[in-house]
Design a protein around this motif. Structure first.
Motif, short mmCIF file in Angstrom:
data_model
loop_
_atom_site.label_atom_id
_atom_site.label_comp_id
_atom_site.label_asym_id
_atom_site.label_seq_id
_atom_site.Cartn_x
_atom_site.Cartn_y
_atom_site.Cartn_z
N GLY A 13 19.06 8.61 -3.10
CA GLY A 13 18.04 8.28 -2.12
C GLY A 13 18.17 9.12 -0.87
O GLY A 13 18.44 10.31 -0.93
N ALA A 30 4.91 7.59 -1.74
CA ALA A 30 5.07 7.65 -3.19
C ALA A 30 3.77 7.96 -3.91
O ALA A 30 3.76 8.68 -4.92
CB ALA A 30 5.66 6.34 -3.70
N LYS A 69 11.12 13.02 -5.95
CA LYS A 69 11.95 12.29 -4.97
C LYS A 69 11.05 11.87 -3.84
O LYS A 69 10.86 12.58 -2.86
CB LYS A 69 13.11 13.16 -4.46
CG LYS A 69 14.33 13.16 -5.36
CD LYS A 69 15.49 13.88 -4.68
CE LYS A 69 16.69 12.96 -4.55
NZ LYS A 69 17.08 12.69 -3.18
N ASN A 71 9.42 9.40 -0.78
CA ASN A 71 9.87 8.54 0.32
C ASN A 71 9.64 7.07 -0.02
O ASN A 71 8.73 6.73 -0.77
CB ASN A 71 9.11 8.88 1.60
CG ASN A 71 9.50 10.24 2.15
OD1 ASN A 71 10.53 10.79 1.80
ND2 ASN A 71 8.67 10.76 3.04
N ALA A 72 10.43 6.22 0.59
CA ALA A 72 10.28 4.78 0.40
C ALA A 72 9.17 4.27 1.31
O ALA A 72 9.40 3.70 2.37
CB ALA A 72 11.59 4.06 0.70
N MET A 95 9.42 0.78 -4.90
CA MET A 95 10.12 1.95 -5.43
C MET A 95 10.42 1.79 -6.92
O MET A 95 10.48 2.78 -7.66
CB MET A 95 11.40 2.20 -4.64
CG MET A 95 11.15 2.66 -3.20
SD MET A 95 10.13 4.16 -3.10
CE MET A 95 11.36 5.42 -3.50
N GLY A 137 14.73 9.03 -4.78
CA GLY A 137 14.02 8.72 -3.56
C GLY A 137 14.39 9.71 -2.47
O GLY A 137 15.37 10.45 -2.59
N THR A 153 15.01 5.64 1.46
CA THR A 153 15.47 5.07 0.19
C THR A 153 16.95 4.71 0.29
O THR A 153 17.81 5.57 0.43
CB THR A 153 15.26 6.05 -0.97
OG1 THR A 153 13.90 6.48 -0.97
CG2 THR A 153 15.59 5.39 -2.29
N HIS A 173 17.07 0.00 -2.92
CA HIS A 173 15.92 0.60 -3.61
C HIS A 173 16.38 1.22 -4.93
O HIS A 173 15.71 1.07 -5.96
CB HIS A 173 15.27 1.68 -2.74
CG HIS A 173 14.67 1.18 -1.46
ND1 HIS A 173 15.34 1.24 -0.27
CD2 HIS A 173 13.46 0.63 -1.20
CE1 HIS A 173 14.56 0.74 0.69
NE2 HIS A 173 13.42 0.36 0.16
#
Length: 337
Positions: free
Chosen positions: A19, A216, A238, A240-241, A260, A277, A281, A285
């Motif tokens: 993450g 995302a 990868k 972002n949260a 996620m 992530g 993240t 997550h």
């Protein structure tokens, strides 16, 4: 096929990456504006904890704390003479954690952008960019990194320079760009452009894809753009949260572990081979992502409607590749990992 990442890809349908680096380190006390890479020598136990958190959450790959570990970025902190040391130690701490995990875990040497503008728009020449990346790559290699992980790149010229540096260091590599401006990178690259670029490189990456960006949903739309080009090379996602928001004097990301987990399953179903992530993240997550990937059956490749209904709407009408791409507002803004 001697490197650890290629061996894992040959034996598994998907791999889970890690993450955030910055978000986790800020939570440990890193101050905004400080160089995270200095913690490799100053706060090694915190870096071990960062890596261990990803591994214990189920990551098969984690990135070293070396995103800004090139001479150009470290010069901002008076540490341009410590490139080899900081990268070597960052990778060696990772090697220690990976080797103690009891399973195959890939130590990916994070290589972020130089922070300079490439010629002819800026002053950074191809030759100097290769030298900057090569110096960092050699430090990561000395520390025991399995693979170089070039990330958050915006310019194709910089991507090419990083590829050449990896070849010079005789290191396998992966490379992702950040698509954050109406489906394009800050320098105007589209998903189709990157899918085409990687196949023309003399030293193509093991895997390529997208990281960071807006959220995302947007990242998944970019991923579908890679597959629309017919790529057979492993793809990396990868995201972002969620979306960053300013709250109580700090930047926080609104993506929940449940969101996620949905993103991870959608990425797998789209055909992504390496799923992780980026900003925001955290280990919680990652644990939700791993559990969902292992427990939920594989479904059909998602449509744009599937993505927006499960992850939220897109931040722009176009992904940069359609007939209306030219009308998309193009911003120029920097991004740090």
């Amino acid at each position: 096929m001697t490197d650890a990442l290629s061996r894992l890809l040959a034996s598994r349908d998907w791999l889970m990456a890690d993450g955030a680096t910055g978000t986790n380190l800020f939570n440990m006390g890193l101050s905004s504006g400080d160089a995270p890479e200095l913690w490799n020598t100053d706060q090694p136990d915190n870096i071990r904890a960062l890596y261990r958190g990803a591994v214990e959450a189920g990551s098969d790959i984690f990135l070293t704390n070396t995103f800004g570990g090139n001479a150009s970025r470290l010069k901002l902190h008076g540490a341009q003479g410590r490139v080899r040391e900081l990268n070597r130690v960052g990778a060696a701490l990772g090697r220690e954690i990976a080797d103690a995990s009891g399973r195959t875990v890939v130590v990916a040497g994070s290589v972020g952008p130089t922070g300079e503008i490439m010629a002819p728009m800026g002053s950074l020449t191809h030759e100097l960019a290769v030298e900057i990346f090569h110096e960092q790559a050699e430090g990561l290699k000395e520390g025991g990194a399995d693979v170089l992980w070039v990330e958050t790149i915006s310019a194709p010229e910089e991507y090419k320079a990083a590829a050449e540096a990896a070849a010079r260091a005789n290191m396998p590599w992966c490379g992702t760009m950040s698509f954050d401006t109406a489906g394009r990178t800050m320098m105007g690259v589209t998903s189709a452009d990157l899918a085409t670029l990687v196949e023309k490189l003399p030293n193509p990456p093991i895997a390529f894809g997208a990281n960071c960006g807006v959220g995302a949903s947007d990242l998944m739309r970019t991923v579908l753009g890679f597959f629309a080009q017919g790529t057979e090379r492993p793809v990396i996602a990868k995201g972002n949260a969620g979306i960053p928001k300013y709250k109580d004097g700090a930047i926080v990301y609104d993506g929940t572990p449940e969101l996620m987990a949905e993103y991870a399953v959608l990425a797998r179903d789209a055909g992504v081979r390496i799923i992780g992530g980026c900003c925001g993240t955290m280990p919680e997550h990652l644990r939700a992502m791993r559990a969902a990937l292992e427990s939920r059956p594989k479904g059909p490749r998602p449509t744009l409607d599937d993505i927006s209904s499960r992850l939220g709407g897109f931040s722009s009408a176009s992904d940069g590749t359609g007939e209306d791409a030219g009308s998309a507002r193009r911003e120029r803004r920097g991004r740090r990992g």
